[in-house]
Design an enzyme around this catalytic site. Structure first.
Site, PDB file in Angstrom:
ATOM      1  N   HIS A   1       0.857  -1.188   0.000  1.00  0.00           N
ATOM      2  CA  HIS A   1       0.000   0.000   0.000  1.00  0.00           C
ATOM      3  C   HIS A   1       0.888   1.231   0.000  1.00  0.00           C
ATOM      4  O   HIS A   1       1.943   1.259   0.637  1.00  0.00           O
ATOM      5  CB  HIS A   1      -0.901   0.004   1.241  1.00  0.00           C
ATOM      6  CG  HIS A   1      -1.391   1.372   1.628  1.00  0.00           C
ATOM      7  ND1 HIS A   1      -0.795   2.106   2.636  1.00  0.00           N
ATOM      8  CD2 HIS A   1      -2.385   2.142   1.134  1.00  0.00           C
ATOM      9  CE1 HIS A   1      -1.429   3.270   2.757  1.00  0.00           C
ATOM     10  NE2 HIS A   1      -2.386   3.328   1.858  1.00  0.00           N
TER      11      HIS A   1
ATOM     12  N   ARG B   1      -0.770  12.650  -0.031  1.00  0.00           N
ATOM     13  CA  ARG B   1      -1.848  13.584  -0.277  1.00  0.00           C
ATOM     14  C   ARG B   1      -1.522  14.954   0.319  1.00  0.00           C
ATOM     15  O   ARG B   1      -0.701  15.078   1.224  1.00  0.00           O
ATOM     16  CB  ARG B   1      -3.159  13.075   0.342  1.00  0.00           C
ATOM     17  CG  ARG B   1      -3.058  12.857   1.844  1.00  0.00           C
ATOM     18  CD  ARG B   1      -4.239  12.087   2.399  1.00  0.00           C
ATOM     19  NE  ARG B   1      -4.023  11.753   3.797  1.00  0.00           N
ATOM     20  CZ  ARG B   1      -3.373  10.674   4.216  1.00  0.00           C
ATOM     21  NH1 ARG B   1      -2.874   9.832   3.333  1.00  0.00           N
ATOM     22  NH2 ARG B   1      -3.212  10.437   5.497  1.00  0.00           N
TER      23      ARG B   1
END
Length: 297
Positions: free
Chosen positions: A133, A137
């Site tokens: 993963h 952001r």
């Protein structure tokens, strides 16, 4: 009140697109070079790309992104690489969550927000190759801005060599910015990617950070870019080392059980899943992280 950061937002959004393009190209090269094994005779996997939209209560433009998903490849059983740039106003539940995390009482009076990022989850054909993963952001409100993200390895069959190599790359890229970042963000990942009801970690960790704002946007953006750049050198070598290893039915069973663990975490605890669903983003894109097959004992 913070500045609007118009140019900075555009730069961050463009960077996430560039990183997405680099990762998609690298993963398709892995598919092209997989010439042995049980899936070698089938066509090399390719990403299907779909535009996504965020829905707003009043029907106004609220942004969107690209959902890129590969299914049934030679190397990847399912992998998604999503980017989005969304904006609008936060609903009451999201306002409360943000206010609690950042101490932003002004969100009630001015709940505007802007967010952009990249999110990736890969589930592999070979049980010896680790799932992974990664996301980074940028988030902005009229009251604050910050970066977040990280990368963590999720093998169903653990190899200490892979864990060391993955963490070494994370540390190298963190150390370029602050020698305290890697130990701090490694500990944060160990805490964040823990599944309380199973009394165990989701994987072998990596780094995780959120609400990251030193007050120097350029420095924080540079660090977040390096977190993204670390991903391919940290992960691709692990795949190349494991993708041709033979596996047994017991190995595949262990992989499916581990995927069940992964799904539990993402549906119950993951911040990104909760935020995406609560703010009206495309549900298929938000839930892209779920594995194609899983089982529970």
């Amino acid at each position: 009140m913070t500045a609007s950061l118009t140019d900075e937002k555009a730069r961050a959004s463009a960077w996430f697109r560039t990183l997405r393009d680099d990762i998609v190209a690298a993963f398709e090269r892995l598919e092209d070079t997989q010439t042995t094994g049980p899936f070698a005779d089938q066509p090399a996997g390719r990403f299907e790309v779909t535009e996504t939209k965020r829905s707003s209560d009043d029907g106004s433009d609220a942004g969107g992104g690209l959902m890129s998903v590969m299914r049934g490849g030679r190397v990847f059983e399912k992998v998604g690489v999503n980017i989005s740039t969304v904006y609008g106003t936060l609903g009451e539940r999201a306002q409360n969550a943000m206010a609690a995390r950042k101490g932003l009482p002004g969100m009630k009076d001015d709940p505007r927000f802007w967010a952009a990022g990249i999110s990736l989850v890969a589930h592999m054909q070979n049980p010896h190759a680790p799932a992974v993963h990664m996301n980074t952001r940028m988030f902005w409100t009229p009251h604050a801005w910050w970066f977040g993200g990280g990368s963590d390895l999720n093998p169903c069959i653990e190899y200490e060599e892979d864990t060391r190599a993955f963490h070494a790359v994370q540390k190298e890229h963190c150390d370029r910015h602050d020698p305290n970042y890697y130990p701090k963000f490694k500990d944060w990942a160990d805490e964040y990617f823990y599944i309380p009801h199973r009394h165990r970690a989701r994987g072998v960790g990596g780094i995780f950070y959120d609400d990251h704002c030193t007050g120097d946007w350029e420095a924080d953006f540079a660090f977040t870019q390096d977190v993204g750049r670390a991903f391919l050198p940290a992960f691709v070598g692990r795949v190349e080392k494991r993708r041709n290893m033979p596996w047994t039915e017991a190995d595949k069973d262990a992989q499916l059980v581990h995927r069940g663990l992964y799904a539990e975490y993402n549906l119950v605890y993951d911040r990104g899943t909760k935020f995406g669903l609560e703010t009206g983003h495309d549900a298929n894109a938000v839930l892209m992280s779920l594995p194609p097959m899983a089982k529970w004992v």
